[in-house]
Design a protein around this motif. Structure first.
Motif, PDB file in Angstrom:
ATOM      1  N   TYR A 211      -6.666   3.559  -4.217  1.00  0.00           N
ATOM      2  CA  TYR A 211      -7.469   4.128  -3.137  1.00  0.00           C
ATOM      3  C   TYR A 211      -8.729   3.309  -2.899  1.00  0.00           C
ATOM      4  O   TYR A 211      -9.084   2.993  -1.753  1.00  0.00           O
ATOM      5  N   ASP A 212      -9.393   2.933  -3.962  1.00  0.00           N
ATOM      6  CA  ASP A 212     -10.661   2.208  -3.840  1.00  0.00           C
ATOM      7  C   ASP A 212     -10.454   0.757  -3.411  1.00  0.00           C
ATOM      8  O   ASP A 212     -11.126   0.270  -2.492  1.00  0.00           O
ATOM      9  N   TRP A 213      -9.522   0.068  -4.029  1.00  0.00           N
ATOM     10  CA  TRP A 213      -9.355  -1.359  -3.775  1.00  0.00           C
ATOM     11  C   TRP A 213      -8.737  -1.653  -2.418  1.00  0.00           C
ATOM     12  O   TRP A 213      -8.965  -2.718  -1.842  1.00  0.00           O
ATOM     13  N   PHE A 214      -7.933  -0.710  -1.901  1.00  0.00           N
ATOM     14  CA  PHE A 214      -7.254  -0.944  -0.618  1.00  0.00           C
ATOM     15  C   PHE A 214      -7.729   0.028   0.457  1.00  0.00           C
ATOM     16  O   PHE A 214      -7.051   0.207   1.475  1.00  0.00           O
ATOM     17  N   LEU A 216      -9.852  -0.010   2.863  1.00  0.00           N
ATOM     18  CA  LEU A 216      -9.995  -0.494   4.238  1.00  0.00           C
ATOM     19  C   LEU A 216      -8.650  -0.731   4.924  1.00  0.00           C
ATOM     20  O   LEU A 216      -8.595  -0.857   6.150  1.00  0.00           O
ATOM     21  N   LEU A 217      -7.571  -0.785   4.158  1.00  0.00           N
ATOM     22  CA  LEU A 217      -6.244  -1.003   4.727  1.00  0.00           C
ATOM     23  C   LEU A 217      -5.504   0.304   5.000  1.00  0.00           C
ATOM     24  O   LEU A 217      -4.460   0.294   5.651  1.00  0.00           O
ATOM     25  N   LEU A 218      -6.030   1.407   4.523  1.00  0.00           N
ATOM     26  CA  LEU A 218      -5.341   2.692   4.611  1.00  0.00           C
ATOM     27  C   LEU A 218      -5.710   3.431   5.886  1.00  0.00           C
ATOM     28  O   LEU A 218      -6.870   3.401   6.321  1.00  0.00           O
ATOM     29  N   ASP A 219      -4.726   4.111   6.485  1.00  0.00           N
ATOM     30  CA  ASP A 219      -5.053   4.991   7.602  1.00  0.00           C
ATOM     31  C   ASP A 219      -5.440   6.362   7.045  1.00  0.00           C
ATOM     32  O   ASP A 219      -5.393   6.601   5.831  1.00  0.00           O
ATOM     33  N   ALA A 220      -5.816   7.266   7.927  1.00  0.00           N
ATOM     34  CA  ALA A 220      -6.349   8.563   7.492  1.00  0.00           C
ATOM     35  C   ALA A 220      -5.327   9.359   6.687  1.00  0.00           C
ATOM     36  O   ALA A 220      -5.673   9.989   5.675  1.00  0.00           O
ATOM     37  N   ASP A 221      -4.071   9.344   7.119  1.00  0.00           N
ATOM     38  CA  ASP A 221      -3.043  10.103   6.401  1.00  0.00           C
ATOM     39  C   ASP A 221      -2.780   9.519   5.014  1.00  0.00           C
ATOM     40  O   ASP A 221      -2.555  10.267   4.049  1.00  0.00           O
ATOM     41  N   GLN A 222      -2.798   8.194   4.908  1.00  0.00           N
ATOM     42  CA  GLN A 222      -2.574   7.554   3.610  1.00  0.00           C
ATOM     43  C   GLN A 222      -3.727   7.842   2.654  1.00  0.00           C
ATOM     44  O   GLN A 222      -3.502   8.109   1.465  1.00  0.00           O
TER      45      GLN A 222
END
Length: 283
Positions: A211-214, A216-222
């Protein structure tokens, strides 16, 4: 006597760590283990070492540093030595990534890879391992001995950490996507086997790191999926243990370090969106 010690924000995502309940003997044991791990790391890096040993260095030193810090962080205060829960997250770093790495640390790593032949060679070995994982399916839920999910939790953690490191150094999205496939698969598990809590703690570490490392790549649902999994399958089961008079949270052994360390990292990763339960874990 209350002990206050500080670790860099770049490593933990917060400044002040308070451990008033740890005795002198326990602290000596923890720091001795940490220093021994660093000594082994130094020897291996100086002598070259095998690919397997270099991989062990990456995993062992990172985990040992985190577990040392979180052991100090989550120790139960003695009578008269309380800390306001609202103050626990006061120094939380706002941006991501904030646990174990940040952009400043990553810039230093990239610079050393570019300027030091030994570091470049070690990184090449790690990247080869990451490349092999690209065609490997994500881990699945299995308890081969009827008791432990631990091998799955550790494999998930190690894969996410390795792929995450290579992604942040290399910048190629394929490494992040593969790491997230690993994290999303773990979120679909029915549980993280809290009956053997080491399994839960290692998985909370893994998914908190993802969650922390990625972020900025995640959308809201992810993001919601990862946060809910950390809370429901990691932090809430941890609070149930803390409420008991006996358990690993009262012991002076590696279970205390690993379990508190995994819960602590998970809590810090999502503390800005789940401040109440994060503060309760870190209290």
């Amino acid at each position: 006597m209350e002990l206050k010690t500080s670790f860099p924000r770049s490593c933990l995502g917060t400044d002040l760590i308070v451990a008033p309940a740890l005795g002198r003997q326990e602290l000596h044991l923890i720091f001795d283990h940490f220093h021994r791990t660093l000594a082994v790391r130094h020897w291996i890096l100086q002598t070259g070492g095998s690919a397997r040993m270099r991989k062990w260095v990456l995993h062992a030193v990172t985990m040992t540093a985190a577990l040392l810090a979180f052991t100090l962080c989550i120790s139960t205060p003695q009578a008269g030595q309380t800390m306001e829960r609202a103050q626990i997250l006061k120094t939380l770093v706002d941006n991501h990534p904030r646990v174990l790495i940040n952009e400043s640390i990553l810039d230093q790593v990239r610079h050393r890879i570019d300027t030091k032949a030994d570091v470049a060679r070690w990184y090449d070995h790690l990247k080869e391992e990451a490349d092999e994982l690209l065609s490997t399916p994500p881990s699945h839920y299995e308890i081969p001995d009827g008791r432990r999910l631990l091998s799955v939790s550790r494999r998930t953690k190690e894969r996410i950490r390795l792929l995450g490191l290579v992604y942040h150094v290399d910048g190629n999205r394929k490494y992040a996507d593969r790491a997230l496939d690993e994290a999303f698969a773990a979120c679909e598990f029915p549980d993280w086997n809290p009956a053997h809590f080491l399994d839960t703690a290692e998985m909370t570490y893994a998914i908190g790191m993802a969650y922390d490392w990625f972020y900025l790549l995640l959308d809201a649902d992810q993001r919601k999926m990862l946060v809910n999994s950390i809370v429901e399958m990691g932090l809430k089961p941890g609070l149930e243990v803390y409420a008991q008079p006996r358990g690993w949270h009262k012991n002076v052994n590696n279970w205390n370090q690993v379990c508190n360390g995994g819960l602590g990292l998970g809590a810090l990763a999502i503390a800005d969106v789940e401040p109440n339960i994060a503060s309760e874990i870190l209290d």
